[in-house]
Design a protein around this motif. Structure first.
Motif, mmCIF file in Angstrom:
data_model
loop_
_atom_site.group_PDB
_atom_site.id
_atom_site.type_symbol
_atom_site.label_atom_id
_atom_site.label_comp_id
_atom_site.label_asym_id
_atom_site.label_seq_id
_atom_site.Cartn_x
_atom_site.Cartn_y
_atom_site.Cartn_z
ATOM 1 N N ARG A 260 32.058 49.269 36.232
ATOM 2 C CA ARG A 260 33.025 49.996 35.412
ATOM 3 C C ARG A 260 32.361 50.336 34.084
ATOM 4 N NH1 ARG A 260 38.293 47.303 35.609
ATOM 5 N NH2 ARG A 260 38.711 48.848 37.197
ATOM 6 N N ILE A 261 32.436 51.599 33.706
ATOM 7 C CA ILE A 261 31.859 52.060 32.446
ATOM 8 C C ILE A 261 33.014 52.436 31.526
ATOM 9 C CG2 ILE A 261 30.333 53.735 31.342
ATOM 10 C CD1 ILE A 261 29.028 54.098 34.115
ATOM 11 N N ASP B 68 34.394 53.974 27.816
ATOM 12 C CA ASP B 68 34.166 54.796 26.634
ATOM 13 C C ASP B 68 35.345 54.503 25.720
ATOM 14 O OD1 ASP B 68 33.365 56.632 24.774
ATOM 15 O OD2 ASP B 68 33.890 58.395 25.970
ATOM 16 N N GLY B 69 35.174 53.514 24.862
ATOM 17 C CA GLY B 69 36.308 53.027 24.084
ATOM 18 C C GLY B 69 37.226 52.260 25.015
ATOM 19 N N ASP B 70 38.485 52.633 25.052
ATOM 20 C CA ASP B 70 39.458 51.980 25.935
ATOM 21 C C ASP B 70 39.573 52.667 27.292
ATOM 22 O OD1 ASP B 70 40.058 50.113 23.995
ATOM 23 O OD2 ASP B 70 41.739 51.276 23.180
ATOM 24 N N GLU B 71 38.948 53.825 27.434
ATOM 25 C CA GLU B 71 39.061 54.618 28.662
ATOM 26 C C GLU B 71 37.865 54.396 29.584
ATOM 27 O OE1 GLU B 71 41.723 56.710 29.314
ATOM 28 O OE2 GLU B 71 42.571 55.857 27.484
ATOM 29 N N ASP B 72 38.127 54.506 30.908
ATOM 30 C CA ASP B 72 37.022 54.501 31.867
ATOM 31 C C ASP B 72 36.230 55.782 31.703
ATOM 32 O OD1 ASP B 72 37.718 52.057 32.938
ATOM 33 O OD2 ASP B 72 38.784 52.902 34.649
ATOM 34 N N GLU C 170 40.580 53.655 43.421
ATOM 35 C CA GLU C 170 41.431 52.485 43.641
ATOM 36 C C GLU C 170 40.909 51.274 42.883
ATOM 37 O OE1 GLU C 170 42.455 51.587 47.671
ATOM 38 O OE2 GLU C 170 42.674 53.708 48.176
ATOM 39 N N VAL C 171 39.590 51.130 42.862
ATOM 40 C CA VAL C 171 38.949 49.993 42.190
ATOM 41 C C VAL C 171 38.750 50.294 40.710
ATOM 42 C CG1 VAL C 171 36.852 48.560 42.153
ATOM 43 C CG2 VAL C 171 37.793 49.320 44.335
ATOM 44 N N GLY C 172 38.551 51.553 40.377
ATOM 45 C CA GLY C 172 38.277 51.944 39.004
ATOM 46 C C GLY C 172 36.856 51.664 38.591
#
Length: 114
Positions: free
Chosen positions: A18-19, A21-25, A61-63
């Motif tokens: 999971r990468i 960028d701030g609070d967002e994927d 689904e996993v993000g």
């Protein structure tokens, strides 16, 4: 965060990356890809494994981006290795995602028939 990988010799391995960028994927843009490099010693020139993880490897689904290694790829001598993951931008520039980190290959008994 502990990014040390421990995998069994001659076994399939799968993990999610999971990468943020701030609070967002962070989702890869057009022309971007992730590059996984594994070496016996970090200062070696050649890779034991160099794997491209394309934008299509993202599992909603996993993000996370799914990274898979086959039993052939993990058919390595037990011991310490090193890996890192970089984001390769569309212009070829590399940005660190996971810096140089240990990867341990542990011995396994059951081997795939050849």
């Amino acid at each position: 965060m502990n990014n040390i990988i421990r995998l069994a010799q001659n076994r399939a391995y799968k993990t999610g990356l999971r990468i943020k960028d701030g609070d967002e994927d962070y989702l890869l843009a057009d022309g971007e890809q992730l590059v996984l490099g594994i070496k016996r010693f970090a200062y070696y020139n050649g890779y034991i494994i160099r794997k491209i993880i394309p934008p299509q490897a993202y599992d909603y689904e996993v993000g996370a981006y799914i990274i898979e290694l086959t039993t052939d790829e993990t058919n390595l001598e037990p011991g310490a290795y090193y890996y890192d993951v970089a984001l390769q931008r569309s212009n070829g520039e590399l940005e660190r995602i996971i810096g140089c980190t240990e990867l341990e290959v542990i011995r396994s008994v059951v081997r795939r028939d050849e």
